[in-house]
Structures are given as C-alpha cells and as structure tokens.
Design a protein around this motif. Structure first.
Motif, short mmCIF file in Angstrom:
data_model
loop_
_atom_site.label_atom_id
_atom_site.label_comp_id
_atom_site.label_asym_id
_atom_site.label_seq_id
_atom_site.Cartn_x
_atom_site.Cartn_y
_atom_site.Cartn_z
N LEU A 31 4.75 48.08 24.90
CA LEU A 31 4.44 48.28 23.49
C LEU A 31 4.51 49.76 23.12
CD1 LEU A 31 3.51 46.94 20.85
CD2 LEU A 31 1.16 47.32 21.61
N MET A 32 3.93 50.62 23.95
CA MET A 32 3.97 52.06 23.68
C MET A 32 5.41 52.58 23.67
SD MET A 32 0.83 53.58 25.86
CE MET A 32 -0.86 53.50 25.27
N LEU A 34 8.17 50.82 22.98
CA LEU A 34 8.87 50.31 21.80
C LEU A 34 8.42 51.01 20.52
CD1 LEU A 34 8.97 46.49 22.61
CD2 LEU A 34 10.84 48.15 22.77
N LEU A 35 7.15 51.43 20.48
CA LEU A 35 6.63 52.12 19.30
C LEU A 35 6.82 53.63 19.40
CD1 LEU A 35 3.35 50.09 18.74
CD2 LEU A 35 5.51 49.92 17.48
N ASP A 36 7.51 54.08 20.44
CA ASP A 36 7.83 55.49 20.66
C ASP A 36 6.57 56.36 20.68
OD1 ASP A 36 9.64 57.48 21.24
OD2 ASP A 36 9.97 58.00 19.13
N ALA A 37 5.62 55.96 21.51
CA ALA A 37 4.36 56.71 21.63
C ALA A 37 4.63 58.10 22.20
CB ALA A 37 3.40 55.95 22.54
N TRP A 68 15.70 50.23 25.65
CA TRP A 68 14.56 49.38 25.32
C TRP A 68 14.69 48.02 26.00
CZ3 TRP A 68 15.19 44.69 23.09
CH2 TRP A 68 16.39 44.45 22.41
#
Length: 96
Positions: A31-32, A34-37, A68
């Motif tokens: 998740l991090m 994919l959300l470009d944390a 990704w």
C-alpha cells in the motif's frame, strides 16, 4: 478440555497471529509503495525493510515491465503464502 488440547489451541492462536502480522506488514508495504509514501520517513523505511526481509524469497521473483506490478505480485505472493501456511498449520493443531 485436556492440557494437550489447550496447548494446541494456544499454539494455533500464536501461529495465526504471527502469520497475520507478517501478511499485514507486507500488505502495508504494498500500500505504501502504491501510494508513493515518503521513503525518507522512518516508519516507511521500517515497513519496507521488514517487508523485504519477510519476502526475500519472492520480492524479485516476477519480471513484469512495471515496477508496481513486480511489487504487488512478489510481495503479495509472500503475504498469501504466509497466510495460507499459517492458517493451515493452525487448523491442523486445532484438530489434534
């Protein structure tokens, strides 16, 4: 309930919790990613390092063109395997 049965149930619960925590860490990293944390963040770095260690055997297994897709497939496979094996072993312990 005998002591042996209660020990088996306790062991099954521990195995399920450990497998679930491992899968959550890996899922959190997916998740991090994919959300470009922000990878300079300490929490993101910790989650990434932990997930990489947990999925060392699978994170570079696939060779998709998109980064990704490699992350989702490689890390996702590890998470599914940990869940499957952990819950299967726990199920066997509960039956005995």
């Amino acid at each position: 309930m005998s002591t042996r049965q209660s020990n088996g149930l306790l062991a099954a619960r521990i195995i399920v919790v450990v497998a679930d925590v491992m899968a959550v860490i890996i899922g959190l990293w997916i998740l991090m990613y994919l959300l470009d944390a922000n990878r300079a963040n300490a929490l993101v770095g910790f989650v990434q390092d932990s997930a990489r260690w947990l999925a060392a055997w699978s994170y570079d297994l696939f060779t998709f063109d998109k980064a990704w897709a490699r992350v989702v497939a490689g890390y996702g496979l590890a998470a599914v395997v940990y869940l499957f094996i952990g819950h299967a072993v726990a199920g066997q312990l509960r039956r005995h």
